[in-house]
Design an enzyme around this catalytic site. Structure first.
Site, PDB file in Angstrom:
ATOM      1  N   HIS A 131      26.573 -12.813  15.247  1.00 47.78           N
ATOM      2  CA  HIS A 131      26.435 -12.408  16.642  1.00 47.78           C
ATOM      3  C   HIS A 131      27.264 -13.314  17.549  1.00 47.78           C
ATOM      4  CE1 HIS A 131      23.943 -13.090  20.427  1.00 47.78           C
ATOM      5  NE2 HIS A 131      24.252 -11.812  20.529  1.00 47.78           N
ATOM      6  N   LYS A 152      29.687  -1.634  22.723  1.00 49.91           N
ATOM      7  CA  LYS A 152      28.481  -2.091  23.407  1.00 49.91           C
ATOM      8  C   LYS A 152      27.973  -0.978  24.308  1.00 49.91           C
ATOM      9  CE  LYS A 152      26.847  -5.873  23.725  1.00 49.91           C
ATOM     10  NZ  LYS A 152      25.727  -6.505  22.975  1.00 49.91           N
TER      11      LYS A 152
END
Length: 399
Positions: free
Chosen positions: A302, A172
């Site tokens: 997701h 991320k």
């Protein structure tokens, strides 16, 4: 069997340490635990986002769902269809998803079969997950987190892979400059040469930055399974995809049916990330996946800080989706607790798909009440803010 009542209880569960991303910090997760009560005494459980707006949406939806058989998810979606209009958000997709989840949990309990059977049947009994790697601030006690350098991120990755057996790694990004974050990517590729590596800057980059960064990745020989949402909107993603021969994935620019046709025509992405909540439930995700199959787009899944009920729903959807071959995202290993009686456990980077009736999980109501009190004390978690940078605004593009 008919639905006679619906209830929702909001909860807030903290993260072990604050997770940093391009637009703020995730200190925890606020969720709504939904109960659908039937005249047969069966209670179906669902989960979605929590907060006052969600509670209001449940009340708005109430008259449309009372009297339905929990098997009638098509009728449910049809009745709530007016709320699909873009400017009408009183019953958003995330709420329709939570209600449908509770419907199929009740239906599965009534028929004594798992939710995956109601979705067409499972093609896999366990689902692979990726190591979700975040930059983190230190926890309040200072004992956990603090990863902010390439070396500390590498150490955190070794910890996750060793502990849970992950074979895919999702980094991320969007917190530091692409040049700084690429140092971490180089270390990850060095130490994990066979891992499926992903980079997700959450639309923090301009189109120009995305193209330059993609070119640098290729020049340095850092292969990615995919680059996720480097920039914002379908047009920007389309320009990057034309310029850089890397697979692009999204859970930001293509998250609804009105975006799906445009995204396909523009060839904005290669992989669409399903989401039980964003797309509006199991059936809506299955419709989306069918379109992706027809146009040969890849499908992953997701995560946005789900607790155990939604995690079970994700597992049933993945198990019943043959073309969903990418390892699924999850924040599960960063959360301090869960509200189900038997929390999920990673085994070689996988979760087993629950085999019990409905979603196959039971709610620990003592935990729900505990984290409902925390919600009442702290309110809803705001992930679009960083208290340690009070004058910072995450206006896109950031880099």
């Amino acid at each position: 069997m008919k639905v006679v009542d619906i209830k929702i209880t909001p909860v807030t569960v903290p993260m072990e340490a604050p997770l940093r991303w391009s637009m703020g910090v995730e200190t925890g997760t606020t969720r709504g635990i939904i109960q659908v009560i039937t005249d047969a005494g069966i209670i179906g459980i669902g989960e979605t986002y929590g907060g006052n707006a969600v509670e209001h949406a449940i009340e708005t939806a109430r008259p449309y769902i009372l009297g339905l058989n929990p098997l009638e998810t098509g009728v449910l979606q049809h009745r709530l269809g007016v709320f699909r209009i873009g400017y009408e958000t009183s019953v958003p997709a995330i709420v329709r998803a939570g209600i449908e989840m509770a419907f199929l949990d009740a239906a599965g309990k009534a028929l004594n079969c798992p939710a995956s059977s109601l979705l067409g049947g499972r093609v896999r009994d366990r689902v692979e997950f990726a190591a979700y790697l975040f930059y983190r601030y230190k926890s309040e006690d200072g004992n956990i987190g603090g990863e902010g350098s390439p070396d500390s991120m590498l150490e955190r990755t070794h910890e996750l892979v060793s502990k849970y057996g992950f074979r895919a790694i999702k980094f991320k990004g969007g917190v530091y400059s692409p040049e700084e974050e690429m140092k971490c990517l180089r270390l990850l590729r060095r130490d994990f040469p066979d891992a499926r590596l992903r980079w997700d800057p959450n639309a923090a980059w301009s189109v120009e930055t995305s193209i330059r960064t993609g070119a640098r990745l290729l020049a340095k020989g850092i292969d990615l399974e995919y680059l996720e949402d480097p920039t914002w909107n379908l047009e920007g993603m389309s320009q990057v995809r034309k310029a850089v021969p890397l697979p692009l994935a999204t859970n930001m620019c293509l998250v609804s049916f009105e975006q799906l046709a445009a995204g396909i025509r523009m060839r904005s992405v290669d992989i669409v990330l399903a989401d039980v909540h964003f797309w509006g439930g199991f059936r809506e995700n299955q419709r989306m996946i069918a379109v992706c199959d027809a146009f040969q787009l890849g499908v992953g899944m997701h995560s946005d800080r789900e607790l155990g009920v939604s995690t079970a729903a994700m597992l049933h959807l993945a198990a019943a989706s043959p073309s969903m071959v990418y390892a699924v995202d999850s924040h599960y290993h960063d959360q301090v607790d869960d509200i189900v009686t038997v929390p999920f456990r990673y085994r070689d980077g996988h979760f087993d798909v629950p085999s019990g009736a409905g979603l196959g999980v039971e709610v620990d109501w003592d935990k729900v009440h505990k984290y409902n009190r925390l919600y009442k004390a702290q309110g809803q978690v705001n992930e679009f803010y960083d208290t340690r940078r009070p004058n910072w605004v995450p206006a896109l593009p950031i880099f």
